[in-house]
Design a protein around this motif. Structure first.
Motif, PDB file in Angstrom:
ATOM      1  N   ASP A 123       0.803  -1.222   0.000  1.00  0.00           N
ATOM      2  CA  ASP A 123       0.000   0.000   0.000  1.00  0.00           C
ATOM      3  C   ASP A 123       0.836   1.272   0.000  1.00  0.00           C
ATOM      4  N   HIS A 124       2.185   1.177   0.149  1.00  0.00           N
ATOM      5  CA  HIS A 124       3.043   2.357   0.099  1.00  0.00           C
ATOM      6  C   HIS A 124       3.939   2.349  -1.135  1.00  0.00           C
ATOM      7  N   HIS A 125       3.870   1.324  -1.931  1.00  0.00           N
ATOM      8  CA  HIS A 125       4.710   1.212  -3.121  1.00  0.00           C
ATOM      9  C   HIS A 125       4.300   2.264  -4.162  1.00  0.00           C
ATOM     10  N   LYS A 126       5.285   3.055  -4.635  1.00  0.00           N
ATOM     11  CA  LYS A 126       5.073   4.062  -5.683  1.00  0.00           C
ATOM     12  C   LYS A 126       4.120   5.178  -5.250  1.00  0.00           C
ATOM     13  N   THR A 127       4.133   5.533  -3.973  1.00  0.00           N
ATOM     14  CA  THR A 127       3.242   6.610  -3.510  1.00  0.00           C
ATOM     15  C   THR A 127       3.927   7.972  -3.485  1.00  0.00           C
ATOM     16  N   SER A 128       5.242   8.028  -3.755  1.00  0.00           N
ATOM     17  CA  SER A 128       5.959   9.298  -3.838  1.00  0.00           C
ATOM     18  C   SER A 128       7.031   9.199  -4.914  1.00  0.00           C
ATOM     19  N   LEU A 129       7.442  10.363  -5.432  1.00  0.00           N
ATOM     20  CA  LEU A 129       8.393  10.397  -6.536  1.00  0.00           C
ATOM     21  C   LEU A 129       9.806  10.040  -6.079  1.00  0.00           C
ATOM     22  N   CYS A 130      10.563   9.421  -6.973  1.00  0.00           N
ATOM     23  CA  CYS A 130      11.965   9.093  -6.696  1.00  0.00           C
ATOM     24  C   CYS A 130      12.811  10.346  -6.894  1.00  0.00           C
ATOM     25  N   TRP A 131      13.431  10.814  -5.830  1.00  0.00           N
ATOM     26  CA  TRP A 131      14.213  12.049  -5.896  1.00  0.00           C
ATOM     27  C   TRP A 131      15.415  11.875  -6.815  1.00  0.00           C
ATOM     28  N   PHE A 132      16.082  10.732  -6.754  1.00  0.00           N
ATOM     29  CA  PHE A 132      17.272  10.512  -7.579  1.00  0.00           C
ATOM     30  C   PHE A 132      16.917  10.447  -9.063  1.00  0.00           C
ATOM     31  N   HIS A 133      15.773   9.858  -9.389  1.00  0.00           N
ATOM     32  CA  HIS A 133      15.346   9.765 -10.781  1.00  0.00           C
ATOM     33  C   HIS A 133      15.175  11.157 -11.384  1.00  0.00           C
ATOM     34  N   ASP A 134      14.676  12.107 -10.577  1.00  0.00           N
ATOM     35  CA  ASP A 134      14.392  13.452 -11.077  1.00  0.00           C
ATOM     36  C   ASP A 134      15.579  14.407 -10.960  1.00  0.00           C
ATOM     37  N   ASN A 135      16.536  14.140 -10.039  1.00  0.00           N
ATOM     38  CA  ASN A 135      17.547  15.154  -9.734  1.00  0.00           C
ATOM     39  C   ASN A 135      18.996  14.702  -9.906  1.00  0.00           C
ATOM     40  N   HIS A 136      19.275  13.408  -9.794  1.00  0.00           N
ATOM     41  CA  HIS A 136      20.658  12.936  -9.929  1.00  0.00           C
ATOM     42  C   HIS A 136      21.052  12.928 -11.411  1.00  0.00           C
ATOM     43  N   PRO A 137      22.248  13.432 -11.754  1.00  0.00           N
ATOM     44  CA  PRO A 137      22.654  13.442 -13.168  1.00  0.00           C
ATOM     45  C   PRO A 137      22.728  12.050 -13.777  1.00  0.00           C
ATOM     46  N   ASP A 138      22.910  11.020 -12.949  1.00  0.00           N
ATOM     47  CA  ASP A 138      22.936   9.643 -13.449  1.00  0.00           C
ATOM     48  C   ASP A 138      21.603   8.939 -13.255  1.00  0.00           C
ATOM     49  N   GLY A 139      20.614   9.651 -12.741  1.00  0.00           N
ATOM     50  CA  GLY A 139      19.314   9.054 -12.492  1.00  0.00           C
ATOM     51  C   GLY A 139      19.324   8.155 -11.269  1.00  0.00           C
ATOM     52  N   CYS A 140      18.334   7.310 -11.181  1.00  0.00           N
ATOM     53  CA  CYS A 140      18.230   6.368 -10.057  1.00  0.00           C
ATOM     54  C   CYS A 140      19.041   5.119 -10.378  1.00  0.00           C
ATOM     55  N   PRO A 141      19.778   4.591  -9.395  1.00  0.00           N
ATOM     56  CA  PRO A 141      20.563   3.378  -9.657  1.00  0.00           C
ATOM     57  C   PRO A 141      19.705   2.135  -9.843  1.00  0.00           C
ATOM     58  N   ARG A 142      18.432   2.232  -9.549  1.00  0.00           N
ATOM     59  CA  ARG A 142      17.528   1.094  -9.713  1.00  0.00           C
ATOM     60  C   ARG A 142      16.607   1.315 -10.915  1.00  0.00           C
ATOM     61  N   SER A 143      16.228   0.242 -11.526  1.00  0.00           N
ATOM     62  CA  SER A 143      15.254   0.332 -12.609  1.00  0.00           C
ATOM     63  C   SER A 143      13.878   0.594 -12.014  1.00  0.00           C
ATOM     64  N   ALA A 144      12.959   1.049 -12.854  1.00  0.00           N
ATOM     65  CA  ALA A 144      11.637   1.437 -12.365  1.00  0.00           C
ATOM     66  C   ALA A 144      10.919   0.298 -11.667  1.00  0.00           C
ATOM     67  N   ASP A 145      11.103  -0.941 -12.165  1.00  0.00           N
ATOM     68  CA  ASP A 145      10.387  -2.067 -11.566  1.00  0.00           C
ATOM     69  C   ASP A 145      10.970  -2.499 -10.221  1.00  0.00           C
ATOM     70  N   LYS A 146      12.197  -2.057  -9.919  1.00  0.00           N
ATOM     71  CA  LYS A 146      12.833  -2.436  -8.653  1.00  0.00           C
ATOM     72  C   LYS A 146      12.873  -1.302  -7.637  1.00  0.00           C
ATOM     73  N   CYS A 147      12.455  -0.123  -8.021  1.00  0.00           N
ATOM     74  CA  CYS A 147      12.491   1.030  -7.109  1.00  0.00           C
ATOM     75  C   CYS A 147      11.128   1.188  -6.442  1.00  0.00           C
ATOM     76  N   ASP A 148      11.143   1.422  -5.134  1.00  0.00           N
ATOM     77  CA  ASP A 148       9.896   1.595  -4.390  1.00  0.00           C
ATOM     78  C   ASP A 148       9.254   2.951  -4.656  1.00  0.00           C
ATOM     79  N   PHE A 149      10.031   3.881  -5.247  1.00  0.00           N
ATOM     80  CA  PHE A 149       9.510   5.212  -5.537  1.00  0.00           C
ATOM     81  C   PHE A 149       9.135   5.307  -7.017  1.00  0.00           C
ATOM     82  N   ALA A 150       8.263   6.251  -7.306  1.00  0.00           N
ATOM     83  CA  ALA A 150       7.742   6.386  -8.667  1.00  0.00           C
ATOM     84  C   ALA A 150       8.746   7.084  -9.576  1.00  0.00           C
ATOM     85  N   HIS A 151       9.044   6.478 -10.730  1.00  0.00           N
ATOM     86  CA  HIS A 151       9.892   7.099 -11.742  1.00  0.00           C
ATOM     87  C   HIS A 151       8.984   7.863 -12.705  1.00  0.00           C
TER      88      HIS A 151
END
Length: 658
Positions: free
Chosen positions: A617-645
């Motif tokens: 019930d908490h999966h993908k309920t907030s945005l992934c900060w690294f996906h939006d702000n890190h120059p290399d993006g999030c180190p996890r793929s969208a299906d493995k990250c608990d935050f929304a890409h």
């Protein structure tokens, strides 16, 4: 020759005698292993270090609660080969004798061991080493033999002590000795008589831990050798009662704690304070020859657990606090708690109660000795100062060469003395940095001198309180009139009780743009830190995890106005960074990025957070900060990250539990 006086040796049990013989065999027959360490300290430093270990063994051996000194005695001569026969006289507490050639005999309550006060002869000390876990380990009685002529000290196991008989198991502890040696170079030698090999855990602890501590302590210029905590209660009784109350109250309340505060800190702290007060009160009843248990009022009782424990242990009491807590409903009817603002005045006296308690009572702390003094001549008090408050303002004084906290403690003690109490200071063993408490019991004046003493109190408080007009009798003067007869009138016009509503300090009032700018600034600085690292990901990708920065260096990135705003609204920069725990990890005074390239990016203390994020019930309920702000993006793929890409993955947040 040692003379231990006339002791009926026939009263010793076979177990005690076998233990004594075992100690003798350890001294004479078992192989001896030696190790030395260079020492840059003096002989006095060596003796002071040993005094610390004798008085406070728990500071180096965390399995111990402390030591109880049963016997300390000076002899002109006492050969080491006589010590084994001497040890049989100390297999029972009632065999501590005061006869013979001794010229220096003390009782356990008189003073701590101070080996540096002896220049010649031999000192014999008997101590009980009290384990923390009394249900698992027995108390070890140990005979300590210090010889001034050879600058050596021996620690000899005598027996295991339990109530009532000595422990009926083989004594497996080893005898060991420290010697101060100056032939050629100055060093400390450790010798152990044992049939265990050099790799045994006991030998390793003695050589790798205790010897190192003795050397380091001995090289310090200033070293406190005396016991600093639990000086007013017997440490063995404290340990026994604390363990009982911990099982009876501690464990159950930790499991069902409904408050937002850390249960392990607050529950076990109140268990420890209750243990201490129960022993203080028990000693007072025995001293006065009464059986009636003391009554009390806890001013600023907070969660009320201390009141609950003391009441459940048979003490009639009342807890007052400006704000009701949800946990109050969990206590039974015997726990009397009341939501009430306490204003120091004639209406805040408690003549029918024996003790007033101020446990982290904040602005009431300096007033409690005065309230106790005016409640009745027999009323006593206990205060555990925390936040620094004067009578009607923040306490801002600082004595030269002391910390603000120590200066405040001196002030609180002075208040009690001016109010006419015999004030005793002690240090509690609680999970808090503010552990010093004061007890006011007994008066320095007779009951007939009450009026004169109250005049002294009044003048003292008047001189410390705010006074806008220098003329005390002029209209509008803010000088308090401490007239106990004026019911309903506060003793200080400027006294301000704490707010009934607890202020929210979680960054909610800090502007969103300000928070985002701070997070972005800290992130960019960490990303290019000198100790930065780059990790390899799947499919040949790389991710910059950055380095770490000390908090003090991070604070220098912002001007004072921003830091003051954060401190006022959120508790400071560290609080803001910790609130952004999906971006930063703050630990050990350093800040680094949360490393989502790891399988478990959360620290051990974040198990609860891990479970929360993993829950469906908490999966993908907030945005992934690294996906939006890190120059290399999030180190996890969208299906493995608990935050929304991206916003397209966002799910609605679950409703809050009622």
């Amino acid at each position: 020759m040692c003379d231990v006086g006339n002791v009926d040796v026939g009263r010793k049990s076979e177990v005690a005698m076998s233990n004594s013989e075992l100690s003798e065999s350890k001294l004479k027959t078992e192989p001896e292993t030696k190790v030395e360490k260079d020492f840059s300290g003096t002989k006095s430093g060596f003796k002071n270090a040993l005094s610390v270990y004798i008085n406070k063994p728990h500071v180096v051996n965390r399995r111990l609660c402390g030591a109880k000194i049963l016997y300390q005695r000076w002899y002109p001569v006492c050969e080491e080969n006589e010590v084994s026969s001497l040890s049989e006289h100390f297999t029972k507490a009632d065999d501590m004798c005061d006869e013979g050639e001794a010229t220096h005999v003390i009782t356990p309550a008189d003073e701590d061991v101070d080996l540096d006060s002896y220049e010649e002869g031999v000192v014999i000390i008997v101590r009980d080493l009290i384990p923390r876990q009394i249900d698992k380990y027995p108390t070890l009685r140990e005979l300590v033999h210090y010889d001034c002529s050879t600058d050596s000290i021996s620690f000899i196991p005598v027996c295991h002590v339990q109530s009532p008989p000595p422990h009926k198991q083989d004594l497996n502890e080893d005898a060991y000795k420290f010697t101060y040696k100056t032939d050629g170079t100055t060093r400390v030698q450790l010798s152990v008589r044992s049939n265990k090999d050099a790799g045994h855990v006991t030998w390793r602890w003695l050589s790798d831990v205790l010897l190192q501590k003795i050397v380091r302590w001995g090289q310090e210029e200033t070293l406190r050798t005396a016991t600093s905590s639990l000086r007013l209660v017997p440490v063995d009784e404290y340990n026994r009662l604390y363990n009982d109350l911990k099982v009876k109250y501690g464990h159950p309340f930790v499991e069902k704690w409904p408050e937002k505060t850390d249960p392990k800190k607050f529950v076990y702290e109140d268990v420890a304070i209750a243990t201490y007060l129960l022993l203080i009160w028990k000693a007072d009843r025995e001293r006065r020859g009464v059986t009636q248990r003391q009554s009390f009022v806890d001013l600023g009782c907070g969660n009320g657990l201390l009141v609950h424990i003391l009441a459940a242990e048979g003490h009639h009491g009342l807890g007052l606090d400006i704000r009701r807590r949800g946990i109050w409903d969990m206590y039974g009817s015997e726990t009397r708690l009341k939501e009430q603002t306490v204003i120091p005045s004639a209406d805040s006296l408690f003549p029918t109660y024996d003790w007033l308690i101020g446990n982290h009572s904040d602005e009431l702390t300096p007033w409690i000795p005065l309230m106790a003094a005016r409640s009745s001549y027999n009323c006593c008090y206990f205060v555990l100062p925390c936040c620094l408050h004067d009578f009607d303002k923040k306490f801002s004084e600082r004595e030269k060469g002391t910390s603000p906290y120590r200066t405040y403690l001196n002030f609180v003690k002075e208040v009690g003395e001016v109010c006419g109490f015999q004030v005793e200071e002690d240090t509690l063993r609680i999970p808090s940095t503010k552990r010093v408490c004061f007890i006011g019991r007994g008066r320095t004046y007779t009951e007939k001198e009450e009026t004169l003493q109250d005049t002294t109190r009044t003048l003292y408080v008047q001189n410390r309180c705010v006074q806008d007009d220098p003329e005390p009798n002029s209209p509008g003067s803010k000088r308090p009139r401490l007239d106990v007869s004026e019911s309903g009138k506060g003793w200080s016009a400027n006294f301000e009780p704490r707010q009934s509503e607890e202020p929210v300090r979680n960054c909610q009032k800090v502007a969103t743009a300000t928070k985002q700018a701070i997070v972005k600034t800290v992130f960019e600085k960490i990303l290019v830190a000198p100790d930065g690292e780059v990790v390899s990901l799947d499919e040949g990708k790389w991710w910059r995890k950055g380095g770490s920065l000390p908090l003090c260096e991070v604070a220098q990135l912002f001007d004072k106005d921003i830091l003051q705003q954060l401190k006022a609204e959120s508790g400071g920069l560290q609080t803001l960074l910790r609130n952004h725990n999906s971006v930063f990890q703050v630990s050990g005074g350093r800040v680094r990025l949360r490393d989502f390239s790891q399988a478990n990016p959360w620290s051990q203390s974040r198990k609860a957070k891990t479970k929360k994020l993993a829950a469906a019930d908490h999966h993908k309920t907030s945005l992934c900060w690294f996906h939006d702000n890190h120059p290399d993006g999030c180190p996890r793929s969208a299906d493995k990250c608990d935050f929304a890409h991206g916003h397209q993955e966002l799910r609605g947040k679950p409703p809050l539990e009622k």
